[in-house]
Scaffold this active site. Structure first.
Site, PDB file in Angstrom:
ATOM      1  N   GLU A 101       1.056   6.358   1.496  1.00 26.26           N
ATOM      2  CA  GLU A 101       1.821   5.180   1.105  1.00 26.26           C
ATOM      3  C   GLU A 101       3.188   5.223   1.794  1.00 26.26           C
ATOM      4  OE1 GLU A 101       1.459   4.693  -3.184  1.00 26.26           O
ATOM      5  OE2 GLU A 101      -0.538   3.849  -2.890  1.00 26.26           O
TER       6      GLU A 101
HETATM    7  C1  HEC Z   1       1.173   1.400   0.557  1.00 28.87           C
HETATM    8  C2  HEC Z   1       1.091   0.490  -0.579  1.00 28.87           C
HETATM    9  C3  HEC Z   1       1.925   0.765  -1.804  1.00 28.87           C
HETATM   10  C4  HEC Z   1       3.271   1.016  -1.878  1.00 28.87           C
HETATM   11  C5  HEC Z   1       4.256   1.167  -0.750  1.00 28.87           C
HETATM   12  C6  HEC Z   1       3.578   1.071  -3.299  1.00 28.87           C
HETATM   13  N1  HEC Z   1       2.465   0.852  -4.047  1.00 28.87           N
HETATM   14 FE1  HEC Z   1       2.372   0.707  -6.032  1.00 28.87          FE
HETATM   15  N2  HEC Z   1       0.372   0.813  -5.961  1.00 28.87           N
HETATM   16  C7  HEC Z   1      -0.378   0.812  -4.809  1.00 28.87           C
HETATM   17  C8  HEC Z   1      -1.747   1.174  -5.124  1.00 28.87           C
HETATM   18  C9  HEC Z   1      -2.892   1.278  -4.139  1.00 28.87           C
HETATM   19  C10 HEC Z   1      -1.787   1.405  -6.518  1.00 28.87           C
HETATM   20  C11 HEC Z   1      -2.992   1.878  -7.324  1.00 28.87           C
HETATM   21  C12 HEC Z   1      -3.084   3.392  -7.179  1.00 28.87           C
HETATM   22  C13 HEC Z   1      -3.951   4.059  -8.218  1.00 28.87           C
HETATM   23  O1  HEC Z   1      -4.195   3.499  -9.295  1.00 28.87           O
HETATM   24  O2  HEC Z   1      -4.382   5.196  -7.976  1.00 28.87           O
HETATM   25  C14 HEC Z   1      -0.439   1.134  -7.006  1.00 28.87           C
HETATM   26  C15 HEC Z   1      -0.073   1.172  -8.359  1.00 28.87           C
HETATM   27  C16 HEC Z   1       1.185   0.807  -8.822  1.00 28.87           C
HETATM   28  C17 HEC Z   1       1.521   0.578 -10.205  1.00 28.87           C
HETATM   29  C18 HEC Z   1       0.580   0.689 -11.391  1.00 28.87           C
HETATM   30  C19 HEC Z   1       0.184  -0.641 -11.937  1.00 28.87           C
HETATM   31  C20 HEC Z   1      -0.916  -0.520 -12.970  1.00 28.87           C
HETATM   32  O3  HEC Z   1      -1.256  -1.518 -13.607  1.00 28.87           O
HETATM   33  O4  HEC Z   1      -1.475   0.571 -13.152  1.00 28.87           O
HETATM   34  C21 HEC Z   1       2.858   0.264 -10.245  1.00 28.87           C
HETATM   35  C22 HEC Z   1       3.689  -0.062 -11.469  1.00 28.87           C
HETATM   36  C23 HEC Z   1       3.347   0.325  -8.887  1.00 28.87           C
HETATM   37  N3  HEC Z   1       2.286   0.634  -8.038  1.00 28.87           N
HETATM   38  C24 HEC Z   1       4.663   0.197  -8.504  1.00 28.87           C
HETATM   39  C25 HEC Z   1       5.131   0.603  -7.250  1.00 28.87           C
HETATM   40  C26 HEC Z   1       6.513   0.930  -6.943  1.00 28.87           C
HETATM   41  C27 HEC Z   1       7.663   0.887  -7.915  1.00 28.87           C
HETATM   42  C28 HEC Z   1       6.560   1.275  -5.617  1.00 28.87           C
HETATM   43  C29 HEC Z   1       7.753   1.748  -4.795  1.00 28.87           C
HETATM   44  C30 HEC Z   1       8.399   2.942  -5.266  1.00 28.87           C
HETATM   45  C31 HEC Z   1       5.195   1.134  -5.118  1.00 28.87           C
HETATM   46  N4  HEC Z   1       4.364   0.777  -6.137  1.00 28.87           N
HETATM   47  C32 HEC Z   1       4.830   1.329  -3.789  1.00 28.87           C
HETATM   48  C33 HEC Z   1       0.097   0.515  -3.551  1.00 28.87           C
HETATM   49  C34 HEC Z   1       1.417   0.695  -3.169  1.00 28.87           C
END
Ligand code: HEC
Ligand code: HEC
Length: 310
Positions: free
Chosen positions: A120
């Site tokens: 990521e």
């Molecule tokens: C490269 C893409 C990417 C980036 C950059 C990213 N995310 Fe995500 N995010 C995801 C993915 C894919 C998941 C699901 C992962 C899993 O469940 O294992 C996720 C899950 C989440 C969730 C959980 C939501 C739920 O309903 O469970 C949150 C909140 C979130 N991200 C916030 C953030 C925040 C804050 C940042 C920056 C610090 C961030 N993400 C950066 C792809 C990204």
């Protein structure tokens, strides 16, 4: 066989019926710490949180597009492709835990994940802190709010505060729940009845119409997927948690295709048919499915002002 599964569904339905309201509206007003929220907003959009300064949280959680990236799998630094679908950040504050498998207990714990995840943002917090400390005005802003200044704890705390404001009130269905009987049309009302009668509501209920329990994908018929995650089993190692995923929110669902943890289904009608099949063992008349889709479209709420303005 079929009969036994129906009993299982009924049991889930009854336990949820008696423990809480089926679906509750999102509050219209919430209190928040404005300084922390605005700092968190800056960080949410800041690509310095990634190794090559190219990816921010907002790259994968596009706030103008439902709070996800509308891809099956997200693209991180150096074009690396992830292995699971990105859920929306909207209303994630209402979830019992974060991530599909619930491995983070809250938003702050969650925010640690993506920064150091190699596919990521691929950056260490030590480096992020060094980069941000070079920015004098940002450093001052941190020190005004957090006496320890820029740390992994203050970074993730501010981001989590921002995310608590990412709620989408005033969906037509919420207005309907509050008493405006004309806020949704006849088809959507019938769709809601099917949603309850077929048993969708046994898993998708509460304020987030999901987000408050883990359930097995493929409860009745196998859900075939090439994604490796085994859901909650990956966290607990308990066989009984195999293929249990956090039931996703259905709020703003019309904006967050593709669907399911493997991002394998691109349109809402097909997603509803998959659910009817694998979770409930039902083939429903096409009209009922269309009406459920119309109901689901009444769950689009208003994007909060904080997203557009400071
Ligand atoms: C490269 C893409 C990417 C980036 C950059 C990213 N995310 Fe995500 N995010 C995801 C993915 C894919 C998941 C699901 C992962 C899993 O469940 O294992 C996720 C899950 C989440 C969730 C959980 C939501 C739920 O309903 O469970 C949150 C909140 C979130 N991200 C916030 C953030 C925040 C804050 C940042 C920056 C610090 C961030 N993400 C950066 C792809 C990204
Ligand atoms: C037994 C619990 C259960 C029942 C019943 C159920 N669902 Fe689900 N639903 C889930 C789970 C768990 C997921 C996440 C599955 C995954 O991706 O691994 C899900 C995912 C979804 C999604 C995709 C959400 C997204 O963001 O990807 C939609 C849409 C959906 N359900 C609608 C429905 C509808 C409509 C019904 C009734 C016909 C229904 N569900 C019945 C548990 C359930």
């Amino acid at each position: 066989m079929k009969f036994r599964y129906k009993i299982v569904t009924l049991l889930i339905l009854f336990s949820s019926l008696f423990s809480k309201e089926l679906i509750t509206p999102i509050p219209l007003d919430i209190k928040y710490d404005k300084e922390k929220v605005l700092l968190g907003k800056k960080l949410f959009f800041d690509p310095r949180l990634s190794k090559d300064n190219s990816i921010s949280c907002a790259s994968c959680h596009v706030l103008d597009a439902g709070g996800d990236d509308n891809l099956s799998f997200s693209v991180g630094i150096n074009g690396k492709v992830g292995g699971i679908n990105a859920p929306t950040v909207y209303n994630s504050v209402f979830n019992i835990a974060q991530f599909w498998d619930g491995r983070a207990k809250d938003l702050q714990e969650q925010a640690h994940g993506p920064v150091e995840n190699p596919i990521e943002m691929g950056e260490s917090f030590d480096n992020v802190i060094k980069k941000l400390q070079k920015d004098n005005s940002l450093s001052q802003e941190f020190r005004k709010i957090y006496k320890e200044g820029i740390t992994s704890n203050s970074i993730t705390d501010a981001i989590a505060h921002f995310e608590t404001t990412l709620i989408t009130p005033n969906a037509p269905f919420d207005k309907y729940l509050r008493g405006d009987k004309n806020a949704i049309d006849e088809d959507a009302r019938k769709g809601y009845e099917h949603f309850v009668e077929y048993g969708c509501v046994s898993c998708h209920n509460g304020i987030n119409i999901g987000g408050n329990l883990f359930q097995k994908i493929g409860l009745i018929k196998e859900f075939k997927t090439s994604v490796k995650s085994l859901g909650k089993f990956d966290v607990t190692g308990n066989k009984s948690d195999m293929n249990y995923f956090k039931v996703p929110t259905l709020r703003n669902i019309s904006k967050t295709a593709p669907y399911f943890h493997d991002g394998s289904v691109y349109d809402l009608k097909s997603a509803v048919e998959v659910m009817l099949n694998v979770q409930l063992g039902i083939v429903a008349p096409s009209e009922d499915v269309s009406q459920i889709v119309k109901f689901l479209k009444t769950l689009d709420g208003e994007v909060p002002d904080i997203v557009q303005n400071n």
